[in-house]
Design an enzyme around this catalytic site. Structure first.
Site, mmCIF file in Angstrom:
data_model
loop_
_atom_site.group_PDB
_atom_site.id
_atom_site.type_symbol
_atom_site.label_atom_id
_atom_site.label_comp_id
_atom_site.label_asym_id
_atom_site.label_seq_id
_atom_site.Cartn_x
_atom_site.Cartn_y
_atom_site.Cartn_z
ATOM 1 C CG PHE A 129 -1.951 1.014 1.330
ATOM 2 C CD1 PHE A 129 -3.186 0.845 0.726
ATOM 3 C CD2 PHE A 129 -1.724 2.178 2.058
ATOM 4 C CE1 PHE A 129 -4.175 1.809 0.847
ATOM 5 C CE2 PHE A 129 -2.705 3.140 2.181
ATOM 6 C CZ PHE A 129 -3.940 2.965 1.576
ATOM 7 N N GLY A 130 0.910 1.962 -1.093
ATOM 8 C CA GLY A 130 1.821 3.084 -1.244
ATOM 9 C C GLY A 130 1.151 4.418 -1.025
ATOM 10 C CB THR A 132 3.991 6.840 4.040
ATOM 11 O OG1 THR A 132 2.911 6.634 4.945
ATOM 12 C CG2 THR A 132 5.072 7.647 4.721
ATOM 13 N N PRO A 134 8.591 10.175 1.545
ATOM 14 C CG PRO A 134 10.554 9.867 0.304
ATOM 15 C CD PRO A 134 9.051 9.850 0.181
ATOM 16 C CB ILE A 163 6.003 0.612 1.179
ATOM 17 C CG1 ILE A 163 5.950 2.097 0.788
ATOM 18 C CG2 ILE A 163 4.792 -0.148 0.672
ATOM 19 C CD1 ILE A 163 4.819 2.880 1.422
ATOM 20 C CB THR A 164 4.627 -3.196 5.553
ATOM 21 O OG1 THR A 164 5.028 -2.400 6.667
ATOM 22 C CG2 THR A 164 4.671 -4.665 5.960
ATOM 23 C CB CYS A 238 -7.076 1.754 3.227
ATOM 24 S SG CYS A 238 -7.946 1.684 1.648
ATOM 25 C CD GLU A 363 -1.226 1.751 9.277
ATOM 26 O OE1 GLU A 363 -1.898 2.658 8.744
ATOM 27 O OE2 GLU A 363 -0.754 0.799 8.643
#
Length: 384
Positions: A129-130, A132, A134, A163-164, A238, A363
């Site tokens: 899920f992109g 965030t 820098p 990104i996890t 989300c 989050e």
């Protein structure tokens, strides 16, 4: 804790069974190896994803498309048991189910759902899920990633950060600025111009894949856009799903720390009697038990609200703020009970404490959730 709070009386038999199944899987399959994964900064994420898919926990609170369709409370309990082993494992499941899969399920076209959701539910495809960037975390509206039309196609350029699952993902849900405002795009990770270098040298969430996403002239067809998500409402919905899992997960980490500290205090002798026999130790244990128990009660209440359709973002912020903040305090206090042994990977306490430092700020940071609650209480927005 059960003898003091009677928590199981608040759960349905099916929920207890789901909790037990996930706890056994986490104990048998993950706990024996997670300290080594943490130390080495690795995770067999693809293998675990398939096993978690077989268990039914990936997107388990979603309906259809091979998803389990379980209650929100059941999903929360699964998050609790996974994070009781390690926050990185819960992050794998949260990002897959509550961010990438939920985005597709809530905002995607039928073609996008049919293409991606069934293999993602089985763990055969991994999503990320992109959102965030820098320079834009708490303020996603300022994102610089952009998508511009080129005929019937879209061209994406930009960078996402922290990104996890990014480096192992088969599909990325990427949010970008367009002439129509912020829109979401479904990006197969083998698309030309897409890359996801892994972030190394972490001292937190080491048993988790964390990446940068680089989009350099990524060309996508018009059908790649999430058709019904426009503006920040899409990505924020989300994030709210993922935060709900954290409300449960963080208190699982706290519970594991507390159980470890209690067991250690009963076997460690100091001045010829167990550490547990000292008043100061018992005071610490009692205070921590109260916070862990209250954290469970708060999580269960929010789960019931979500299952009834009445959960608000402000209530999720309340749960995330309280439970993560208390969990990290519990972890630090448990470390003092274990003394020097508390800093080793032989015990899970310092690993949980380090992981919770990340959970505290992802989050939504503590400050952002405080301001969300403050706005709910006063009617005044103090974000700027």
């Amino acid at each position: 804790m059960e003898k003091l709070f009677g928590l199981d009386s608040l759960l349905e038999p099916e929920e207890i069974e789901i909790r037990s199944t996930v706890r056994k899987f986490a104990s048998d399959r993950i706990r024996p190896h997670v300290a080594q994964w943490f130390e080495e900064g690795t995770l067999p994420a693809r293998d675990l994803a398939k096993e978690l898919g077989s268990l039914g926990v990936l997107g388990m609170h979603l309906e259809g498309y091979d998803c389990a369709g379980m209650s929100a409370t059941a999903y929360g309990l699964a998050c609790l048991e996974l994070e009781a082993v390690d926050s990185g494992i819960r992050s794998l499941v949260s990002v897959q189910g509550s961010l990438a899969m939920f985005a597709l399920h809530r905002w995607g076209s039928e073609e996008q759902k049919q293409t991606w959701l069934p293999p993602m539910a089985r763990g055969e495809a991994i999503g990320c899920f992109g959102l965030t960037e820098p320079d834009f975390g708490s303020n996603p509206a300022g994102m610089r990633t952009n998508a511009k039309r080129d005929g019937d196609d879209w061209i994406l350029n930009g960078t996402k950060m922290w990104i996890t699952n990014g480096s192992i993902a088969d599909v990325a849900v990427v949010w970008a600025q367009t002439d129509e405002g912020i829109r979401g795009f479904v990006v197969p990770t083998d698309t030309l111009g897409f890359s996801a270098p892994e972030i190394k040298k972490k001292v937190s969430l080491r048993a988790s894949v964390t990446s940068e996403l680089v989009l350099d002239g990524v060309r996508l067809p018009a059908s790649a856009m999430l058709p019904t998500a426009q503006g920040l409402r899409g990505p924020l919905s989300c994030l709210n799903e993922a935060r709900f899992g954290i409300v449960f997960g963080s208190i699982g980490a706290a519970r594991d720390c507390l159980e470890t500290a209690v067991e250690y205090s009963m076997s460690r002798e100091v001045f010829d009697k167990p550490l547990a026999g000292y008043q100061l130790t018992q005071a610490k244990i009692a205070d921590m038990m109260l916070e862990v128990g209250k954290g469970h009660l708060l999580a269960y209440q929010l789960g019931r609200l979500k299952d009834s359709g009445g959960l608000t973002p402000e209530q999720v912020s309340t749960g995330k703020l309280n439970n993560v903040r208390e969990a990290i305090d519990v972890a630090r206090t448990c470390r003092t009970i274990l003394g020097a042994n508390g800093i080793t990977l032989e015990y899970p306490v310092m690993r949980h404490a380090n992981n919770l430092e990340s959970v505290l700020t992802y989050e939504g940071t503590t400050e952002m959730h405080q301001l969300t609650i403050g706005r709910a209480m006063t009617g005044e927005a103090a974000f700027r």
